[in-house]
Each structure stands twice: as C-alpha cells, then as structure tokens.
Design a protein around this motif. Structure first.
Motif, PDB file in Angstrom:
ATOM      1  N   ARG A 160       0.846  -1.208   0.000  1.00  0.00           N
ATOM      2  CA  ARG A 160       0.000   0.000   0.000  1.00  0.00           C
ATOM      3  C   ARG A 160       0.878   1.254   0.000  1.00  0.00           C
ATOM      4  O   ARG A 160       0.610   2.210  -0.744  1.00  0.00           O
ATOM      5  CB  ARG A 160      -0.916  -0.003   1.216  1.00  0.00           C
ATOM      6  CG  ARG A 160      -1.866   1.184   1.288  1.00  0.00           C
ATOM      7  CD  ARG A 160      -2.674   1.174   2.564  1.00  0.00           C
ATOM      8  NE  ARG A 160      -3.595   0.052   2.634  1.00  0.00           N
ATOM      9  CZ  ARG A 160      -3.469  -0.996   3.447  1.00  0.00           C
ATOM     10  NH1 ARG A 160      -2.436  -1.077   4.277  1.00  0.00           N
ATOM     11  NH2 ARG A 160      -4.362  -1.966   3.447  1.00  0.00           N
ATOM     12  N   SER A 180       1.001   3.871  -3.128  1.00  0.00           N
ATOM     13  CA  SER A 180       0.619   5.266  -2.932  1.00  0.00           C
ATOM     14  C   SER A 180       1.698   6.205  -3.447  1.00  0.00           C
ATOM     15  O   SER A 180       1.410   7.231  -4.084  1.00  0.00           O
ATOM     16  CB  SER A 180       0.345   5.517  -1.445  1.00  0.00           C
ATOM     17  OG  SER A 180      -0.057   6.856  -1.226  1.00  0.00           O
ATOM     18  N   PRO A 229      -6.266   5.297   0.913  1.00  0.00           N
ATOM     19  CA  PRO A 229      -5.970   3.954   1.438  1.00  0.00           C
ATOM     20  C   PRO A 229      -7.017   3.425   2.402  1.00  0.00           C
ATOM     21  O   PRO A 229      -7.058   2.223   2.663  1.00  0.00           O
ATOM     22  CB  PRO A 229      -4.618   4.147   2.126  1.00  0.00           C
ATOM     23  CG  PRO A 229      -4.514   5.602   2.413  1.00  0.00           C
ATOM     24  CD  PRO A 229      -5.256   6.284   1.316  1.00  0.00           C
ATOM     25  N   ALA A 260      -7.568  -0.141  -3.176  1.00  0.00           N
ATOM     26  CA  ALA A 260      -7.692  -0.095  -1.716  1.00  0.00           C
ATOM     27  C   ALA A 260      -8.460  -1.309  -1.201  1.00  0.00           C
ATOM     28  O   ALA A 260      -8.080  -1.916  -0.197  1.00  0.00           O
ATOM     29  CB  ALA A 260      -8.389   1.195  -1.283  1.00  0.00           C
ATOM     30  N   HIS A 267      -6.949  -4.117   1.476  1.00  0.00           N
ATOM     31  CA  HIS A 267      -7.568  -4.434   2.765  1.00  0.00           C
ATOM     32  C   HIS A 267      -7.792  -5.942   2.890  1.00  0.00           C
ATOM     33  O   HIS A 267      -7.488  -6.545   3.928  1.00  0.00           O
ATOM     34  CB  HIS A 267      -8.901  -3.696   2.911  1.00  0.00           C
ATOM     35  CG  HIS A 267      -8.773  -2.219   3.116  1.00  0.00           C
ATOM     36  ND1 HIS A 267      -8.051  -1.670   4.161  1.00  0.00           N
ATOM     37  CD2 HIS A 267      -9.267  -1.178   2.412  1.00  0.00           C
ATOM     38  CE1 HIS A 267      -8.111  -0.347   4.084  1.00  0.00           C
ATOM     39  NE2 HIS A 267      -8.839  -0.029   3.034  1.00  0.00           N
TER      40      HIS A 267
END
Length: 469
Positions: free
Chosen positions: A234, A238, A257, A446, A450
């Motif tokens: 992540r 990003s 995020p 995102a 997760h």
C-alpha cells in the motif's frame, strides 16, 4: 539507541516510524540492508547491481532533512529496488540484453522519480529476463535468479529479481511491472504480496520522452509494487501513483488507502478457466476464503463472465506486442527468449483483423465484468492453476509452452481488461509458499489491499527468509 544490525528485517512502515521516533537513522537502515545484500544476494542473484555509495549519500540527505525538523516523507529512508527494464538516472537500463548493457539512463522513469520523491532509497537493480518476455528470470547478461524456497523451481518472471529481493530482505518494497502476470507470478513464487494496479494508475515514462512502445503494451502493462506485507505494498503503491505529468496514459485518480475497507461479497472461483486445478491450489483458496469469512466477508461460489474469452483476448492483444518486438528478440535475445518467442509467434500469430476484433470485444467484456463486480466487489481465484514449474520448463518443448500458458491463464484477464489484481501468500504448503489472486473493479486497489492483509494472515510476521540451499 539499540543495535541496528537487524534493521533489514523491518517493514517499510516500521522503518518510517522508527526514523520518526529517533530510534535509528536512514543511514542505519541502509547499512543494515547493504550488509544483508552482501550476505545473501550472491546465493540467489536477485540484484544485478547495488548502488551502495549512492544509497548511503541519499540516506545522509534524508537524515539531515529529519534532523532539521522537516516533516518526514512517505517512504523516508525505506530501501527500494528497481527493475532493470525501467530507467534509473545514471544507470544502465539493460532489460536483460547485451544490446542495452551500456544504455545509461539520463533521468528516472516517472514511476522511479515518484519513489525517489517519496523518500525511498534506491538501493539496487533487480534482475529480469531478456526484454522481460518470459515467466522466469534469467538472461545472458546478468545470469539466472534462483527461487530462495527451491532453486529447482522458477522464481517467476519477469519481475523475478524483485520478488526474490523482497522475500529475503534486500529491501521491504520492490518496483516491478506486469503485462501478463510479471508482478503477480514472482510474488506468488517468492511468497510475497504483488499488486498489479489498474492500467494508467501509475505513470510510466522513460527518460527519453520520444521513446514509444508497442501499442498493445500500453493496453495491458502497468508498473507496480511488491512487498512482504499488504501494508508495505500500500505504501509503495501510494508513492508510485503520484501524478507526474509525464505519462499521457496516466489517470491521476486520488488514492484513499482507507476506502472500501468494510467486508463485502467475494466471488470464489476455484477453476475459472475450466482446465483443472490441483489440490495444492485448492488448499490456498480454501485458506483465503476461511480467513475472509472470519473477518466478516460473504464468500460465495460465483464465476466471472466469459473468463475464457478474457484469456483469449489477452493472447490476441499480446500477439501485437510480440510481433513488434519479435525481430529484436530474435537478434538480441538470449537462447531461451528466442526459442520461446518463435514458438509463441508460430502458435499465436499476429493477425491485424483478429487484433482489431479483440479490441472491439474488450469493451464488451469490460462492461460485463463491471456489472459482475458491482455485485461481487472482490474476486478470489488462483494465481496459477498449479505450482510454479521447473527451471527451463517454459522453453523445453511446444507441449511445455502450452502447459505453461494453461497454468498462467488465471492471471491474464486482469491484464487483458486493465483491472487491478494482487497475488497474496497464504501458507507454506509442501515446502513452497501457496498464494491466491484477488481482483476488483478498476481503481479499487484499496479494497484489494484491505482484503490482502486478511488473506495473508501471519504469513510475514517473522523475518524475511534465508535461501533454503
């Protein structure tokens, strides 16, 4: 301040937090990582060059930045490796061929510049096959990269050096790229997380801005991160996805995020291609499904529409890229690349009419998948239809080539349609890391990340692995 010898074992998040708290410095992290590279890279050949002096100088700049009380950058002091097919200022972009061995990049590619701007320390260059056109990692310039779990099994390709580097602790984040599984397969083989983002999410622009690429490559290929944890991926994603203004294909969609963190309906499809999977693959899918259910996700048996058509679509689109690059591979590729390229082109011949029809079919398939993903926001499928194959298998015979593509086929729809997908490890099964593939709608990285953190469980709770040979 305690010992800094084992800082190479830390996640990217722990590195940034530790530097912010003053527990250690960026130089400490880089020195520890360089020591780890010295200790183990020679066993696997993941990195073909190491920029030790540049990395230490960069760390000192970052430490001065922190000591001056300035806000830390998102990847402040995090060692990151970059793939040899992507420009990094002052270094050769060999792409695994002798022809490019002396091609020194005048500047960073846009995605590499984004990593640098985010505070990453670019510490080494990861290996790739010639022209990044195989699903293993070896070439006659840099040699073969070995899978640290089993040297007789491929490390995946084409970002094989990147996956191995992350798995053994040569940096918590690695840069890679993926046009047909070239991030996801190496992540799968190495037991790490690899994210293939939505096409256009991360900029890709070489230092020579006039330099083009095959039209098909722009439809299916994307830059992306690999990491030991979903959180590190992540962070890498990003940073890499920052708007650059240099890539006309980039769609600067803001990345949140925290978006889509709630459990959702998951479509589990054990055999999406209908060609059979082995028990080893089914075991990983079962582990992933159980972990998602325990976290509140609704897992249902459901098949995405026209999966086989999407596989065929990838082959039709990729035929144009191979047609465009074929003469160069024939002249400058190594033996393995030439053999595989000839067989693939004889079997999957480029035909302009078929290619145009495939582009027309692509939009219809995207609409059908968009509808499916509205009802099933996550898709859980294999990364491959079986275990990673043996070193040398892909170019050993025509039959082996066909079997290789059957094994790889679950990764191809995401590439053909431009969707995001991630390879996520689950558990060590019979001595190799098992893993699964998560897919979602365009620009929904995102949600994937997760779920990836849940699917991964405690797989990466310990230190990076040592090569098991």
């Amino acid at each position: 301040m305690g010992s800094t010898d084992n800082l190479w074992t830390l996640s990217a998040r722990a590195i940034v937090d530790g530097i912010a708290a003053g527990r250690f410095t960026a130089r400490d992290v880089v020195r520890s990582t360089l020591a780890r590279i010295d200790a183990v890279n020679g066993k696997v050949n993941a990195l073909v060059s190491v920029q030790a002096e540049d990395a230490l100088e960069r760390a000192d700049v970052l430490d001065a930045h922190a000591q001056a009380g300035k806000p830390l950058l998102p990847l402040h002091g995090v060692p990151v490796t970059t793939k040899v097919n992507t420009d990094q200022r002052g270094l050769p972009t060999t792409n695994g061929t002798r022809f490019f061995a002396d091609r020194i990049a005048a500047d960073d590619d846009a995605c590499v510049a984004n990593l640098r701007d985010a505070g990453a320390v670019l510490i080494g260059r990861s290996n790739a096959p010639a022209m990044s056109m195989r699903w293993t990692t070896e070439n006659d310039v840099h040699g073969r990269t070995l899978n640290p779990w089993n040297a007789e099994v491929v490390p995946g390709g084409s970002s094989g050096g990147a996956g191995v580097a992350v798995a053994i602790g040569l940096g918590p984040i690695a840069h890679g790229n993926d046009g047909g599984g070239s991030i996801r397969m190496p992540a799968f083989c190495a037991g790490v997380v690899g994210l293939r983002p939505t096409v256009g999410r991360i900029p890709a622009a070489a230092a020579d801005e006039a330099q083009g690429r095959a039209f098909a490559a722009g439809l299916i290929s994307t830059q992306g991160p690999l990491g030991r944890t979903a959180d590190d991926v992540r962070m890498g994603f990003s940073a890499m996805a920052a708007p650059s203004g240099r890539d006309p294909v980039q769609v600067p969609v803001p990345f949140d995020p925290s978006a889509n963190a709630a459990p959702c309906r998951v479509a589990l499809c054990v055999d999406p291609t209908g060609t059979g999977v082995d028990g080893w693959t089914e075991a990983s899918l079962g582990i992933a499904a159980d972990r998602l259910r325990s976290a509140g996700y609704e897992v249902v048996d459901a098949a995405p529409p026209h999966f086989g058509d999407a596989v065929a679509l990838w082959h039709a689109i990729a035929s144009q890229a191979r047609f465009a690059m074929g003469p160069f591979i024939e002249q400058h590729g190594d033996e393995g690349a030439r053999i595989l390229n000839r067989r693939v082109q004889q079997w999957n011949t480029f035909e302009p009419g078929r290619f145009i029809a495939a582009l027309d079919r692509r939009t219809g398939l995207q609409k059908a998948w968009d509808r499916f993903l509205r009802d099933h926001p996550l898709l859980l499928v294999p990364v491959m239809n079986g275990r990673p194959f043996a070193v040398g298998y892909d170019s050993s015979s025509e039959a082996a080539m066909h079997e290789m593509f059957r094994l790889l086929s679950p990764m191809l729809p995401a590439s053909a349609l431009g969707y995001p997908a991630a390879s996520v490890p689950t558990a060590v099964l019979d001595g190799l890391p098992g893993g699964v593939q998560l897919m979602a709608a365009r620009f929904d990285e995102a949600r994937i990340l997760h779920a990836a953190a849940i699917v991964q469980g405690d797989f990466a709770d310990g230190p990076p692995i040592d090569p098991k040979f």
